[in-house]
Design a protein around this motif. Structure first.
Motif, short mmCIF file in Angstrom:
data_model
loop_
_atom_site.label_atom_id
_atom_site.label_comp_id
_atom_site.label_asym_id
_atom_site.label_seq_id
_atom_site.Cartn_x
_atom_site.Cartn_y
_atom_site.Cartn_z
N ARG A 135 1.66 41.65 102.00
CA ARG A 135 1.51 41.82 103.45
C ARG A 135 1.06 40.50 104.05
N GLU A 136 1.81 40.03 105.04
CA GLU A 136 1.46 38.82 105.78
C GLU A 136 1.37 39.19 107.24
N GLN A 137 0.16 39.19 107.76
CA GLN A 137 -0.12 39.64 109.12
C GLN A 137 0.53 40.99 109.35
N ASN A 138 1.54 41.12 110.20
CA ASN A 138 2.16 42.43 110.47
C ASN A 138 3.49 42.60 109.75
N ASN A 139 3.68 41.91 108.64
CA ASN A 139 4.96 41.93 107.97
C ASN A 139 4.77 42.31 106.49
N THR A 140 5.47 43.36 106.07
CA THR A 140 5.44 43.77 104.67
C THR A 140 6.69 43.25 103.99
N ARG A 141 6.50 42.58 102.85
CA ARG A 141 7.62 41.99 102.12
C ARG A 141 7.65 42.53 100.70
N TYR A 142 8.85 42.63 100.16
CA TYR A 142 9.04 43.14 98.80
C TYR A 142 9.75 42.08 97.96
N THR A 143 9.26 41.95 96.72
CA THR A 143 9.83 41.01 95.75
C THR A 143 10.14 41.78 94.48
N LEU A 144 11.26 41.47 93.88
CA LEU A 144 11.64 42.08 92.61
C LEU A 144 10.75 41.51 91.51
N THR A 145 10.14 42.38 90.71
CA THR A 145 9.30 41.94 89.59
C THR A 145 10.19 41.67 88.37
N ASP A 146 9.61 41.09 87.33
CA ASP A 146 10.35 40.87 86.09
C ASP A 146 10.83 42.20 85.50
N ASP A 147 9.98 43.23 85.56
CA ASP A 147 10.39 44.55 85.07
C ASP A 147 11.52 45.12 85.92
N GLY A 148 11.45 44.90 87.24
CA GLY A 148 12.52 45.34 88.13
C GLY A 148 13.83 44.64 87.82
N GLU A 149 13.74 43.36 87.51
CA GLU A 149 14.92 42.57 87.14
C GLU A 149 15.54 43.13 85.86
N GLU A 150 14.69 43.46 84.91
CA GLU A 150 15.17 44.01 83.63
C GLU A 150 15.86 45.36 83.84
N VAL A 151 15.25 46.23 84.63
CA VAL A 151 15.84 47.53 84.94
C VAL A 151 17.19 47.34 85.63
N MET A 152 17.21 46.40 86.59
CA MET A 152 18.44 46.15 87.34
C MET A 152 19.56 45.69 86.40
N ASN A 153 19.25 44.77 85.53
CA ASN A 153 20.26 44.26 84.60
C ASN A 153 20.77 45.36 83.67
N TYR A 154 19.89 46.25 83.28
CA TYR A 154 20.26 47.33 82.36
C TYR A 154 21.14 48.37 83.06
N PHE A 155 20.85 48.68 84.32
CA PHE A 155 21.55 49.77 85.02
C PHE A 155 22.55 49.30 86.08
N ILE A 156 22.91 48.03 86.08
CA ILE A 156 23.81 47.50 87.10
C ILE A 156 25.13 48.28 87.18
N SER A 157 25.58 48.79 86.06
CA SER A 157 26.86 49.50 86.03
C SER A 157 26.81 50.82 86.80
N ARG A 158 25.62 51.28 87.15
CA ARG A 158 25.48 52.54 87.89
C ARG A 158 25.75 52.38 89.39
N ILE A 159 25.89 51.14 89.83
CA ILE A 159 26.19 50.88 91.24
C ILE A 159 27.69 50.66 91.36
N SER A 160 28.30 51.31 92.34
CA SER A 160 29.76 51.19 92.51
C SER A 160 30.14 49.75 92.90
N ASP A 161 31.34 49.37 92.55
CA ASP A 161 31.82 48.03 92.89
C ASP A 161 31.87 47.82 94.40
N ASP A 162 32.19 48.87 95.15
CA ASP A 162 32.22 48.75 96.62
C ASP A 162 30.85 48.38 97.17
N VAL A 163 29.82 49.04 96.65
CA VAL A 163 28.45 48.75 97.11
C VAL A 163 28.06 47.33 96.69
#
Length: 186
Positions: free
Chosen positions: A65-93
């Protein structure tokens, strides 16, 4: 709607958020994430908020949180999950995310290239932190200064954001001149 379908859709929606952050390569504000997801009709606002909270709780996103702004960052664990499950997202998306990143990355990075925040200190003063980053997110310049009033802190933040190019140029010129003068003395 079957439970299996809704569970699959829930998982895909969370993966879409993770993939958006992964492709952008920098943290995104809550409003930027919502803007993309709502424009594409992937999910409604309340679902986005629920998914962001669940992804943070799972340790796949980090929330700052920076003043009135909430920001999100991908963690290393999030990156790992994403790489493992990338095939679950359609090519169109995936293509829509790639297009969004290509069209908006430069603008979003530029918005976050200049930072200026202030924080109250225990002694009643305010610490002002100003920064300038290049478009890869690498820090070019960072300045921290303690001031006696909130009004001063706010003024410094406004001036930094408005005149950062001039300050950066002048500061570098001053450093270069001083270095040249010292060389002349030896």
């Amino acid at each position: 709607m079957s439970i299996q379908y809704s569970t699959k859709k829930l998982a895909e929606n969370k993966l879409i958020i993770l993939h958006l952050l992964q492709k952008m390569g920098i943290s995104l504000s809550n409003s930027e994430i919502c803007q993309f997801l709502l424009e594409k009709n992937y999910m409604d606002y309340f679902s986005v908020q629920q998914y962001l909270s669940e992804l943070e709780t799972a340790g796949w996103l980090e929330k700052t949180r920076e003043q009135n702004n909430t920001r999100y960052t991908l963690t290393d664990d999030g990156e790992e999950v994403m790489n493992y499950f990338i095939s679950r997202i359609s090519d169109d998306v995936k293509n829509e995310i790639n297009t969004y990143v290509r069209e908006n990355s430069k603008r979003i990075r530029a918005e976050y290239a200049v930072t200026a925040n202030y924080f109250p200190e225990l002694n009643g003063d305010f610490l002002v932190k100003c920064g300038l980053c290049d478009d890869t997110g690498a820090t070019l310049m960072e300045v921290s200064v303690s001031v006696v009033s909130k009004n001063q802190a706010q003024t410094i933040c406004r001036n930094w954001k408005k005149n950062v190019n001039k300050y950066y140029r002048d500061f570098l010129s001053s450093l270069a001149e001083e270095e040249t003068e010292n060389e002349d003395l030896t």
